[in-house]
Design an enzyme around this catalytic site. Structure first.
Site, PDB file in Angstrom:
ATOM      1  N   LYS A  81     -11.317 -11.002  -7.583  1.00 50.64           N
ATOM      2  CA  LYS A  81     -11.480 -11.910  -6.484  1.00 50.64           C
ATOM      3  C   LYS A  81     -10.278 -12.067  -5.613  1.00 50.64           C
ATOM      4  O   LYS A  81      -9.144 -12.191  -6.422  1.00 50.64           O
ATOM      5  CB  LYS A  81     -12.311 -13.107  -6.930  1.00 50.64           C
ATOM      6  CG  LYS A  81     -12.712 -14.117  -5.720  1.00 50.64           C
ATOM      7  CD  LYS A  81     -13.374 -15.179  -6.352  1.00 50.64           C
ATOM      8  CE  LYS A  81     -13.718 -16.279  -5.316  1.00 50.64           C
ATOM      9  NZ  LYS A  81     -14.479 -17.424  -5.683  1.00 50.64           N
ATOM     10  N   SER A 156     -19.159 -18.438  -3.621  1.00 48.38           N
ATOM     11  CA  SER A 156     -18.263 -17.751  -2.739  1.00 48.38           C
ATOM     12  C   SER A 156     -17.892 -16.428  -3.357  1.00 48.38           C
ATOM     13  O   SER A 156     -17.126 -15.655  -2.620  1.00 48.38           O
ATOM     14  CB  SER A 156     -17.046 -19.067  -2.633  1.00 48.38           C
ATOM     15  OG  SER A 156     -16.282 -18.673  -3.892  1.00 48.38           O
ATOM     16  N   SER A 180     -19.920 -20.974  -7.789  1.00 50.08           N
ATOM     17  CA  SER A 180     -19.514 -19.651  -6.957  1.00 50.08           C
ATOM     18  C   SER A 180     -19.401 -18.293  -7.936  1.00 50.08           C
ATOM     19  O   SER A 180     -19.225 -17.309  -7.371  1.00 50.08           O
ATOM     20  CB  SER A 180     -18.339 -19.812  -6.468  1.00 50.08           C
ATOM     21  OG  SER A 180     -18.161 -20.579  -5.198  1.00 50.08           O
TER      22      SER A 180
HETATM   23  N1  GLN Z   1     -21.008 -23.865  -2.572  1.00 54.67           N
HETATM   24  C1  GLN Z   1     -19.933 -24.730  -3.331  1.00 54.67           C
HETATM   25  C2  GLN Z   1     -18.980 -25.112  -2.109  1.00 54.67           C
HETATM   26  O1  GLN Z   1     -19.192 -24.488  -1.112  1.00 54.67           O
HETATM   27  C3  GLN Z   1     -19.463 -24.003  -4.432  1.00 54.67           C
HETATM   28  C4  GLN Z   1     -18.406 -23.093  -4.030  1.00 54.67           C
HETATM   29  C5  GLN Z   1     -17.406 -22.725  -5.255  1.00 54.67           C
HETATM   30  O2  GLN Z   1     -17.826 -22.942  -6.411  1.00 54.67           O
HETATM   31  N2  GLN Z   1     -16.383 -22.290  -5.134  1.00 54.67           N
HETATM   32  O3  GLN Z   1     -18.160 -25.796  -2.275  1.00 54.67           O
END
Ligand code: GLN
Length: 493
Positions: A81, A156, A180
């Site tokens: 990532k 994400s 995410s």
């Molecule tokens: N969808 C959540 C956010 O936008 C979680 C994102 C994540 O786990 N990095 O914050």
């Protein structure tokens, strides 16, 4: 086994082929890079692919295999990532702000994987600074879901999940602040684990919300996740929240029987909001666990509906502080035009950050400001404690909690462009877990109208092995995790 077949195998099979010298690390990396090149125009799963760099790493791995024949993972390629700093690799966090940042050092997770001889295939696409649930917030463009190119892969860590699902890498790193890892794993039909907060060092992982961020892995099976957990876990004094424990390796407990384990089913998670298709799949997966000898118990998580409002105070508050370092002076994009220091900051941050990141910085600065701190931030921290208490009480009555990962399957690209709050609400089953710091994973559990659905398993703190053991038993009894999207099954390539 042909090279094409090998590319779709698990870590043990790939390791065995490398060990028998049936394939070299360079050949393996080349074959995956060819697949990546072929898929990239369609999926956009990677932000950076650097063939020369990858093949250099692979050539070193081939030498390392001769020198250390006992190290099992030498030469196995993975995707990273783009949030993990990796020396000599462009590390963008999906943002224009870091578009040209070449990291001078390795994150802990990268270091651990490199030490074992894993080879980096490329830097996986992601939502900007890990803010999002669909990968549509990436400066480098959205990722497409390999099961249906009109849909999002989740976020994400959407690039990591899409890459593994499409057979472009056998495994990938991810981070999970509010879902995410689990949500894109569910929507791409692969396995993903978010460890207990503190189990894996955050050193070198570009921070979003430090009290919630946790590194984890994507792979094709629970068994591979267990093997990878054993590589990335462990104490690291460079992260003050890294916990020093001597847990037995996750892979050692994998084959223990699950008969008699109590599966908690949260009564609040199967009502309003959950789509019928996802509900049917998750319920039948739970039936499968009961058929394997587990005992089902209904549990109560009354505070979980407060998780999203609490998260959207705490996460932006921490983000507004973490992202203040990107000022165009010490770090990040610097605007070409400015009159004075104030304008330098304003223009650099204005140009460098995308709209979702700006929205979160504004929300976070607001809830931390004088006069609002007590009303919002402190209140959210109290709610966070109550959510953790709910889980603690539930774990007196069960060993693992089972439920959905997300209320629906992957949605079409562009569905929530005008209404970010609707997208926030879709994280209702993943966010409570981060607020409590618990370990959880997602495994493929079936399909709804041709799209993958995940089963979420949540455990008490430090009980990753129990989760993986249950997931492995489920995958031994079912074959959902072996399904591949038709155009990326590898058969035609
Ligand atoms: N969808 C959540 C956010 O936008 C979680 C994102 C994540 O786990 N990095 O914050």
């Amino acid at each position: 086994m042909s090279l094409t077949e090998l590319l779709n195998q698990g870590l043990l099979e790939i390791s065995a082929a490398l060990g028998r010298r049936e394939v070299s690390a360079v050949e393996l990396a080349t074959a995956y890079l060819d697949r990546i090149d072929q898929a990239q125009p369609e999926l956009n799963a990677f932000i950076t692919v650097d063939r020369k760099h990858t093949l250099q790493e692979a050539a070193l791995a081939d030498e390392m295999r001769v020198a250390s024949p006992d190290l099992p993972w030498v030469g196995i390629p993975i995707a990273q990532k783009d949030l993990f700093c990796a020396k000599g690799w462009r590390t963008t966090a999906g943002s224009r702000m870091l578009e040209n940042f070449i990291s001078p050092y390795d994150a802990h997770v990268v270091e651990q994987l490199n030490r074992q001889g894993f080879v980096t295939l490329g830097r996986a696409n992601m939502d900007e600074f890990a803010m999002g649930s669909s990968n549509e917030n990436s400066f480098f463009g959205p990722v497409k879901n390999p099961w249906d190119l009109t849909r999002v892969p989740g976020g994400s860590s959407g690039g990591s999940a899409a890459a593994v699902a499409a057979g472009l890498a056998p495994a990938a790193t991810g981070t999970d602040t509010g879902g995410s890892i689990r949500q894109p794993a569910a929507w791409c039909g692969i396995s993903g684990i978010k460890p207990t907060y503190g189990r894996v060092s955050r050193y070198g992982m570009i921070a979003y919300a430090s009290s919630l961020d946790q590194a984890g892995m994507f792979a094709r099976s629970a068994q591979d996740l267990a093997l990878l957990m054993d590589v990335i876990s462990g104490h690291d004094p460079r992260d003050a929240t890294s916990v020093n424990r001597q847990d037995a390796p996750c892979s050692h407990g994998l084959h223990q029987p699950i008969r008699g384990l109590r599966v908690g089913i949260p009564k609040q998670w199967f009502g309003k909001g959950l789509s019928d298709g996802v509900k049917a799949v998750v319920e039948s997966a739970i039936q499968e666990l009961l058929a394997l000898g587990c005992e089902g118990v209904e549990i109560d998580l009354p505070m979980s509906e407060q998780a999203i409002p609490a998260y959207y105070v705490i996460a932006p508050a921490e983000a507004s502080s973490n992202l203040s370092r990107f000022d165009g002076v010490r770090f990040g994009h610097r605007a070409a035009q400015y009159k004075d220091l104030g304008e330098l900051y304003e223009h650099s941050r204005g140009e460098g950050f995308g709209p979702e990141v700006k929205r979160r910085i504004l929300m976070g600065s607001y809830v931390l400001s004088h006069g609002y701190y007590d009303a919002y931030y402190l209140q959210a921290q109290r709610v966070r404690r109550l959510i953790a208490n709910d889980f603690e009480r539930a774990f007196e009555r069960c060993d693992v909690i089972a439920g959905p990962v997300a209320p629906t399957t992957a949605f079409p690209l562009g569905s929530f462009g005008a209404d970010p709050v609707q997208m926030y609400l879709a994280d209702l089953y993943t966010i409570p877990v981060n607020l409590a710091g618990l370990p959880a994973l997602s495994v493929p559990a079936g399909f709804d109208h041709g799209l993958p659905v995940g089963l979420q398993l949540i455990g008490p703190w430090w009980e990753e092995t129990r989760l993986l053991q249950m997931a492995h038993a489920f995958q031994t009894a079912t074959d959902w995790h072996t399904k591949r999207p038709a155009s990326y099954s590898g058969v035609t390539q």
